[in-house]
Design an enzyme around this catalytic site. Sequence first.
Site, mmCIF file in Angstrom:
data_model
loop_
_atom_site.group_PDB
_atom_site.id
_atom_site.type_symbol
_atom_site.label_atom_id
_atom_site.label_comp_id
_atom_site.label_asym_id
_atom_site.label_seq_id
_atom_site.Cartn_x
_atom_site.Cartn_y
_atom_site.Cartn_z
ATOM 1 N N SER A 252 0.659 -1.576 0.104
ATOM 2 C CA SER A 252 -0.011 -0.195 0.163
ATOM 3 C C SER A 252 0.597 1.423 -0.191
ATOM 4 C CB SER A 252 -0.704 0.066 0.760
ATOM 5 O OG SER A 252 -0.405 0.358 2.557
ATOM 6 N N LYS A 253 -0.252 2.154 0.663
ATOM 7 C CA LYS A 253 1.177 3.842 -0.238
ATOM 8 C C LYS A 253 2.133 3.741 0.910
ATOM 9 C CE LYS A 253 -2.203 6.685 -2.295
ATOM 10 N NZ LYS A 253 -3.067 6.570 -2.467
ATOM 11 N N ARG A 254 1.701 2.957 2.327
ATOM 12 C CA ARG A 254 2.476 3.212 3.353
ATOM 13 C C ARG A 254 3.807 2.368 3.177
ATOM 14 N NH1 ARG A 254 -0.718 0.080 6.983
ATOM 15 N NH2 ARG A 254 -2.562 1.052 5.997
#
Length: 479
Positions: A252-254
């Site tokens: 994910s973006k993380r």
Amino acid sequence: MTVRVRIAPSPTGNLHIGTARTAVFNWLFARHHGGTFILRIEDTDTERSRSEYTENIKSGLQWLGLDWDEGPYFQSQRLDLYRQGIQTLLDQGLAYRCYCTSTELEELRERQKALKLAPRYDNRHRDLKEEDRAKYEAEGRKAVIRFKIEDDRTIVWQDQIRGKVVWKGSDLGGDMVIARTPENATEAFGQPLYNLAVVLDDIDMCITHIIRGEDHIANTAKQILLYEALGATVPEFAHSPLILNSEGRKLSKRDGVTSIDDFRQLGFLPQAMANYMTLLGWTPPDSTQEIFSLDQAASTFTLERVNSAGAKFDWAKLDWLNSQYLHQLPPEELVDLLIPYWQEAGYQFDPVGDRPWLIQLSALIGPSLTRLPDAIKESHLLFGEKVTLDEETSVFLQQSEAQEVIKAVVQALEATTTFTEVEAKEIIDNVTKTQKVKKGLVMRSLRAGLMGELHGPDLIQSWLLLHQKTWDKTRLLQH
Ligand code: GLU
């Protein structure tokens, strides 16, 4: 049967690695079967969709070499089709208007939560009396359209990747919303929702195989019910595994980078990205084969060889693949990829006039590159940047033997007016003899003096390039 597949991204963000990998599988499947690969932009969510994301998706697919045969089609231009579909379902009594307010639905959810039940709509407006409907209309309530889902239904399909999948109607959250009326809308049901639009499009576009991420499995169960309600043939489904980070969670973006643009900016080549994404879940019949083009993969691609377990994203493997592709590139091509990085680093050169020199430089540093921006560090000294010595090199250069060698080389250089590979080698041989030292010491001293380090690319080539660019004989004395 002619295979027809599609990639159907929503333009609510840049092309995501997960979508791109789904596109790769669809493309490979289409090409393997001589079928058609369609691009459909799912932009019915007018608030979140943006044309710049559509452009990003298109350019990302093109960059990867995933050419589409039809489209892009835009859902926003096909609203009539969806409205007709909704009307058909309403006319047949398979869908109905639900007037529940968000407060009522919230109360329902709270009650279910207190009873530790999964949230679901209780179908309360399924059989609304005419007078109640009139009352809600008079109150100005906006209706959503719900499609009936029977709790006692069992939905079964033979997934081309996961095998038999069974889903219970009671696990689908009650009658599902297929369209809503946005505020200020003049239409009775202005905005069709994903599950309805996707099914009507897939029917209309004669899609034979739906290959998409496993996060759509519950949608597939709902969509099969819609196919049946609309009297259409249900296509084949294949749900590919998610891409996981090193902790086994969905990438994910993380994790820092997720869009294809991010990878492009990090300096990965499109061929390496496409190759790597193919391996994220698919194993070629010859499982030792790791490097292949999209066309090569297409010749042997089958869905049976796609793994159903999550695919871990492995940076080391991607780096390795990228370096393999970089090392194979002829310097005449590599140079064009490196020039923008050198320009961005602020190095002084003329891309046209210095081209032969830049090609030689690309040939020199090419084998040490893993990602394109590595070229900045690998070549900064050759562009005349100041040499900074590391500890080890500094200690080495302080030795009197090294100092003597460098003095002798500078003297020899001063006596020359031309400087070719032959002359460079002669200088090294002569200094070795006159200083009565080992050739290795001369080479190491030269490298340390020229490049400020004890290890690096071919010394003679570096030396030649350095002198062609700057002809700076005193550089060797800087330390
Ligand atoms: N617009 C959906 C998405 O981006 C498409 C899913 C599908 O392939 O049906 O996830």
